[in-house]
Write an enzyme that holds these catalytic residues in place. Structure first.
Site, short mmCIF file in Angstrom:
data_model
loop_
_atom_site.label_atom_id
_atom_site.label_comp_id
_atom_site.label_asym_id
_atom_site.label_seq_id
_atom_site.Cartn_x
_atom_site.Cartn_y
_atom_site.Cartn_z
CG ASP A 8 28.96 27.64 59.19
OD1 ASP A 8 28.16 26.94 59.38
OD2 ASP A 8 29.12 28.87 59.52
CE LYS A 108 27.34 28.32 62.37
NZ LYS A 108 27.72 29.82 61.93
CB CYS A 153 31.81 29.60 61.94
SG CYS A 153 30.64 31.02 61.92
C1 VGL Z 1 30.88 32.97 59.24
C2 VGL Z 1 31.21 35.28 59.28
C3 VGL Z 1 29.82 35.38 59.52
C4 VGL Z 1 31.66 31.53 59.27
C5 VGL Z 1 29.60 32.96 59.43
O1 VGL Z 1 30.93 30.81 58.85
O2 VGL Z 1 32.86 31.60 59.55
N1 VGL Z 1 31.79 34.09 59.44
N2 VGL Z 1 29.13 34.30 59.59
#
Ligand code: VGL
Ligand code: ZN
Length: 208
Positions: A8, A108, A153
């Protein structure tokens, strides 16, 4: 075969993004060095990719503010600010990340009824993303994980890698990751370590 899993590294989790992680963008040059000089056979990037009505968003729960606790499909759920909405700049990879070198992108978080911190499966562990199958098909034996955010994540992805790919040696690259809270990062590192994830620094990979 060795793989690097970049979690991410998107605008939404970098300064200026909707769910900004402090200094999240500091990891981009490190990630690029790992991509070019880390000796990996396969580079994978995950991408948080939510519909605009995703149930993890506080905006979908009347009376809730971002970072409150709430519920999603009967499970406790952190209420996040709207983030990484599909086809918006917030969901794009950081512009300096060498995405051209990435072999496989795993999106995702598309199901509005469940969150998906892990790049391997939804939080309820019902639906798989396909990433474990891809890594098995590539005959990956070593997987290094880093990115954003360590306490969500990245941690869930590393723990799922250990559980779902029992023959793979999994490591977390600490300096190539940033988290949402310092306490969360400390706890995440301890939990990863306790579950067999190696904790390393990029210098251990990049120094020949
Ligand atoms: C994430 C919170 C919500 C992350 C993704 O990438 O850590 N955290 N969505
Ligand atoms: Zn998300």
């Amino acid at each position: 075969m060795k793989a690097l899993l970049l979690i991410d590294i998107q605008n939404g989790f970098c300064p200026g993004g909707n769910l900004a992680v402090a200094h999240g963008d500091d990891i981009v040059p490190i990630a690029n060095s790992l991509i070019s000089d880390g000796g990996y056979d396969v580079i994978v990037a995950s991408q948080d990719w939510h519909p605009a009505n995703h149930g993890s968003f506080a905006s979908q729960h009347p009376g809730k503010k971002p970072f409150d606790m709430g519920e999603l499909s009967g499970q406790p759920q952190v209420m996040w600010p709207d983030h990484c909405v599909q086809e918006t700049p917030d969901a794009e990879f950081h512009p300096d990340l060498d995405i051209g070198a990435v072999d496989y992108i795993q999106q995702k978080g598309e199901n509005p009824a469940v969150d998906s911190y892990s790049a391997f499966r939804d939080n309820d562990q019902a639906a798989l993303t396909g990433l474990a199958g891809y890594l098995r098909a590539q005959q990956i034996t070593e997987l290094d994980v880093c990115g954003l955010a360590t306490d969500y994540c990245v941690k869930f992805s590393a723990l799922d890698a250990v559980e779902m790919l029992p023959d793979v040696k999994v490591r977390f690259i600490e300096d190539a990751s940033r988290g949402i809270t310092p306490e969360g990062v400390r706890a995440a590192i301890e939990e990863m370590r306790a579950n067999g994830v190696g904790i390393i620094k990029s210098s251990e990979i990049l120094a020949d």
